[in-house]
Design a protein around this motif. Structure first.
Motif, short mmCIF file in Angstrom:
data_model
loop_
_atom_site.label_atom_id
_atom_site.label_comp_id
_atom_site.label_asym_id
_atom_site.label_seq_id
_atom_site.Cartn_x
_atom_site.Cartn_y
_atom_site.Cartn_z
N ASP A 23 -15.78 -11.05 -1.70
CA ASP A 23 -16.08 -12.19 -0.81
C ASP A 23 -15.09 -12.26 0.36
N ILE A 24 -14.80 -11.08 0.92
CA ILE A 24 -13.90 -10.97 2.07
C ILE A 24 -14.73 -10.49 3.26
N ASN A 25 -14.67 -11.22 4.35
CA ASN A 25 -15.39 -10.85 5.56
C ASN A 25 -14.83 -9.52 6.09
N PRO A 26 -15.67 -8.49 6.21
CA PRO A 26 -15.19 -7.16 6.60
C PRO A 26 -14.93 -7.02 8.11
N THR A 27 -13.81 -7.59 8.58
CA THR A 27 -13.43 -7.43 9.98
C THR A 27 -12.92 -6.00 10.19
N ALA A 28 -12.80 -5.61 11.43
CA ALA A 28 -12.32 -4.26 11.75
C ALA A 28 -10.93 -4.01 11.16
N MET A 29 -10.01 -4.97 11.29
CA MET A 29 -8.66 -4.80 10.78
C MET A 29 -8.66 -4.72 9.26
N ARG A 30 -9.44 -5.54 8.59
CA ARG A 30 -9.49 -5.51 7.13
C ARG A 30 -10.05 -4.18 6.63
N LEU A 31 -11.02 -3.65 7.32
CA LEU A 31 -11.57 -2.34 6.96
C LEU A 31 -10.50 -1.26 7.11
N LEU A 32 -9.75 -1.30 8.20
CA LEU A 32 -8.70 -0.32 8.44
C LEU A 32 -7.59 -0.42 7.39
N VAL A 33 -7.18 -1.65 7.07
CA VAL A 33 -6.11 -1.85 6.09
C VAL A 33 -6.55 -1.37 4.71
N LEU A 34 -7.76 -1.74 4.30
CA LEU A 34 -8.23 -1.30 2.98
C LEU A 34 -8.37 0.22 2.94
N ASP A 35 -8.87 0.82 4.00
CA ASP A 35 -8.97 2.28 4.05
C ASP A 35 -7.59 2.90 3.90
N PHE A 36 -6.60 2.35 4.59
CA PHE A 36 -5.22 2.85 4.50
C PHE A 36 -4.70 2.70 3.07
N LEU A 37 -4.93 1.54 2.44
CA LEU A 37 -4.43 1.30 1.08
C LEU A 37 -5.06 2.24 0.06
N THR A 38 -6.33 2.59 0.25
CA THR A 38 -6.99 3.48 -0.72
C THR A 38 -6.41 4.89 -0.68
N LYS A 39 -5.72 5.24 0.38
CA LYS A 39 -5.15 6.58 0.52
C LYS A 39 -3.70 6.67 0.03
N GLN A 40 -3.14 5.56 -0.45
CA GLN A 40 -1.75 5.53 -0.89
C GLN A 40 -1.64 5.91 -2.36
N VAL A 41 -0.57 6.62 -2.70
CA VAL A 41 -0.31 6.97 -4.10
C VAL A 41 0.74 6.04 -4.71
N ALA A 42 1.45 5.30 -3.88
CA ALA A 42 2.46 4.35 -4.34
C ALA A 42 2.23 3.01 -3.65
N ALA A 43 2.82 1.96 -4.22
CA ALA A 43 2.74 0.64 -3.60
C ALA A 43 3.47 0.68 -2.26
N ILE A 44 3.03 -0.15 -1.33
CA ILE A 44 3.64 -0.14 0.00
C ILE A 44 4.06 -1.54 0.41
N SER A 45 5.06 -1.60 1.25
CA SER A 45 5.54 -2.87 1.79
C SER A 45 4.81 -3.16 3.10
N LEU A 46 5.00 -4.36 3.60
CA LEU A 46 4.44 -4.72 4.90
C LEU A 46 4.98 -3.78 5.97
N ASN A 47 6.27 -3.44 5.90
CA ASN A 47 6.84 -2.50 6.87
C ASN A 47 6.17 -1.13 6.81
N ASP A 48 5.92 -0.64 5.57
CA ASP A 48 5.23 0.64 5.41
C ASP A 48 3.84 0.59 6.02
N LEU A 49 3.14 -0.52 5.77
CA LEU A 49 1.79 -0.69 6.32
C LEU A 49 1.84 -0.71 7.84
N GLU A 50 2.78 -1.44 8.37
CA GLU A 50 2.91 -1.55 9.83
C GLU A 50 3.19 -0.18 10.46
N LYS A 51 4.07 0.60 9.84
CA LYS A 51 4.37 1.94 10.35
C LYS A 51 3.15 2.85 10.25
N GLY A 52 2.43 2.77 9.16
CA GLY A 52 1.27 3.63 8.93
C GLY A 52 0.06 3.27 9.78
#
Length: 139
Positions: free
Chosen positions: A13-42
């Protein structure tokens, strides 16, 4: 990006905005947990506040869980499918590697049931094991 990413957002029940799609796509490719800084850099040039709000929305809806691993930076990892906004059902151990400084979810290693004294109520549990991960282990 696939329809699977959009489908995962809609299922929570999350509205699929462009940024949310990009963030979720990025998260699905991670093998370890990431911080906000890691996300921002990536993610390259992105608004930090938007990324933070995206992670908090994902957490509120049961798409990601946060991990306090003792490093001072909250890390985020994808939840199992049965989590929802009311409760995270994937209470598993997290492993922090002292060598590579990565935090890993160990979903097959569940947190044992803890019996609390009368009138104590659990609201959150987090179990961190620190050591050397399989990639950094010398043997």
């Amino acid at each position: 990006m696939t329809n699977d990413i959009e489908h995962r957002l809609k299922n929570k029940d999350i509205n699929p905005t462009a940024m949310r799609l990009l963030v979720l796509d990025f998260l699905t490719k991670q093998v370890a947990a990431i911080s906000l800084n890691d996300l921002e850099k990536g993610m390259g040039p992105s608004d930090r506040i938007t990324l933070y709000r995206t992670l908090k929305t994902f957490e509120e809806k049961g798409l990601v869980h946060s991990i306090e691993d003792g490093t001072g930076a909250t890390k985020y990892a994808l939840c199992e499918d049965n989590c929802d906004g009311d409760q995270h059902h994937d209470l598993h151990v997290h492993f922090y590697c002292n060598t590579c400084k990565e935090t890993f979810c160990l979903p097959n290693t569940k947190i044992p049931e803890i019996s609390l004294p009368k009138r104590f109520q659990t609201e959150e549990m987090n179990l961190i094991i620190k050591g050397i991960c399989d990639q950094c282990h010398p043997g």
